[in-house]
Design an enzyme around this catalytic site. Structure first.
Site, short mmCIF file in Angstrom:
data_model
loop_
_atom_site.label_atom_id
_atom_site.label_comp_id
_atom_site.label_asym_id
_atom_site.label_seq_id
_atom_site.Cartn_x
_atom_site.Cartn_y
_atom_site.Cartn_z
CG ASN A 89 -11.37 8.88 5.14
OD1 ASN A 89 -10.36 9.06 4.46
ND2 ASN A 89 -12.16 7.83 4.95
NE ARG B 181 -12.05 12.81 2.76
CZ ARG B 181 -12.83 11.79 2.49
NH1 ARG B 181 -14.11 11.83 2.81
NH2 ARG B 181 -12.35 10.70 1.91
CE LYS C 101 -4.13 -1.71 2.43
NZ LYS C 101 -5.04 -1.44 3.58
NE ARG D 232 -20.42 7.27 -2.55
CZ ARG D 232 -19.18 7.57 -2.17
NH1 ARG D 232 -18.33 8.06 -3.07
NH2 ARG D 232 -18.78 7.39 -0.93
N GLY E 64 -8.17 5.97 -2.90
CA GLY E 64 -8.91 5.55 -4.09
C GLY E 64 -8.37 4.31 -4.75
CD GLU F 121 -2.34 -2.74 6.22
OE1 GLU F 121 -2.38 -1.80 7.02
OE2 GLU F 121 -3.31 -3.06 5.50
#
Length: 449
Positions: A290, A292, A158, A336, A164, A200
């Protein structure tokens, strides 16, 4: 309390913030690119300032122009929404330097949680369960191979600055490691300007479950339960729901306590989410934080009767949180609606909306900035609306969501509405039997329209 808030964003989230500000008696300033001059957030704000050309780097990512807009309009706070500059530590720090309150995390907090290796180490130290893996960034490919052989395959590389799904590679055996290493470094370096990687253990058949948290300036935090975000395509969420059909009351309590422990350990202030992977045996592991508001925050609002944007503003103004945790009283789901063609690999479909009809009725909410005649620009994210449905049971929500989708008319462009209808007709989805890999085997040929 603030007198005037500038919203450093666009589209539905800018309109969402404006609505709450109006209800709180706070003046608003919209900023917009030339591509968004006819957008509803520009129309409904008290003031609006054009900050540049359509490319994001010339407008919504242009910090000097946004700060200048705040100064000339005498805004005393900036709400960044999600995306764009919402998790930009430099922007948060510059706001501090200009004595403009950034309604979000501090620059230090964004730095600490934005770097995924540091975030994982911080949460591990706080006693939050983490996925086994490297201690921080990998110094070399050889170190990664050694850790993987000791831990056992499959593993996942990672990007420490990733998001994303970019800069991530699954490695199922040692012979695949070099290519995965080279590809992940190249992709993360190009996307984020940082090619640092960590490793990981790869969690098989995972669920993506996030816990919504709110923290205040006193260091206290509370949670608003979980959201199941497992229906994803290439790590991009398409459907979210709460409560999760997979989570038990005991697991919900344990995950909530872990999220609060992590938030309070770093003195987190504002709204945020602690993201977990949950395996098939209901073991949960910290994935990321996150710092936000999330796209999917409305489903939490619908089941807890709690305005998360209002709470963000109150906390930023120095008010304490209530201290209580909130649990779902209803069921809710969000689809969405993207300007994409789901029958053609979700290819973007910008263009003019010729005709629009929004669904309604009990338990139906639509967060959107589009209207008949609106031209969707090709410069930004393809999401044009969020359809949020609530009800007394998951079964009721699925029926109501399907009815609402069938009532949702957007002519002139392709959208993901037909995909969502097909998904809601899938027996495994209706039974709650899905993981983050669900769409890899989904039959897209059943999509109509």
């Amino acid at each position: 309390m603030f007198n005037k808030i500038l919203i450093a964003n666009r589209g539905e989230i800018a309109l969402r913030i404006i609505r709450t500000c109006k209800e709180m008696g706070i003046k608003t300033v919209a900023v917009y690119s030339t591509a968004d001059k006819d957008s509803l957030h520009v129309r409904f704000a008290d003031e609006a300032v054009c900050i540049g050309a359509p490319p994001s780097r010339e407008s919504y990512l242009n910090i000097p122009r946004i700060i200048a807009a705040a100064e000339i309009t005498n805004a005393d706070a900036i709400h960044p929404g999600y995306g764009f500059l919402s998790e930009n530590a430099e922007f948060s720090k510059i706001c501090e330097e200009y004595n403009i309150k950034f309604i979000g995390a501090s620059s230090d907090m964004i730095d600490r949680m934005g770097d995924k290796a540091t975030a994982k180490a911080t949460m591990k130290e706080a006693g939050v369960p983490t996925i086994p893996g490297s201690e921080g960034l990998l110094a070399s490919m050889g170190e990664g191979i050694q850790i993987a052989s000791e831990m056992g395959y499959p593993v996942i590389l990672k990007a420490t600055a990733g998001g994303g799904g970019r800069g991530m590679r699954i490695v199922r055996e040692e012979s695949e490691f070099k290519k995965a290493w080279d590809d992940a470094r190249q992709e993360s370096g190009a996307a984020f300007g940082n090619d640092g990687l960590y490793l990981e253990k790869f969690v098989e058949e995972p669920r993506h479950i996030e816990i919504q948290i709110i923290g205040d300036s006193t260091g206290k935090a509370c949670h608003l339960s979980e959201r199941d975000c497992s229906i994803q395509r290439r790590h991009q969420k398409l459907v979210e729901e709460t409560p999760s059909p997979f989570i038990t009351d005991e697991l919900r309590d344990a995950m909530g306590k872990a999220a609060i422990k992590g938030a309070e350990a770093i003195g987190y202030e504002g709204a945020g989410t602690i993201e977990f992977l949950v395996d098939k045996n209901r073991n949960f592991y910290f994935m990321e934080m996150n710092t936000r508001i999330q796209v999917e925050h409305p489903i939490t609002e619908e089941v807890t009767d709690f305005d998360l944007i209002k709470e963000q503003i109150k906390v930023a103004a120095g008010e304490p949180i209530s201290g209580q945790n909130y649990y779902p009283k209803l069921y809710a789901m969000e689809c969405r609606i993207n300007a994409e063609d789901p029958s053609n690999g979700f290819r973007p479909s910008p263009g003019k909306i010729n005709n629009l009809h929004l669904p309604g009725g009990r338990g139906v909410r639509v967060d959107s900035h589009v209207y008949a005649g609106y031209v969707i620009p090709p410069n930004y994210d393809s999401m044009i609306a969020k359809l949020i449905v609530s009800g007394q049971s998951r079964e009721e929500v699925i029926v109501r969501m399907k009815r609402s989708l069938e009532e949702f008319v957007i002519d002139g462009i392709k959208t993901t509405i037909p995909f969502h209808i097909a998904l809601l007709e899938d027996e495994e989805f209706k039974a709650g039997n899905f993981t983050t890999k669900f769409l890899e085997t989904f039959d897209f040929s059943v999509i109509k329209g």
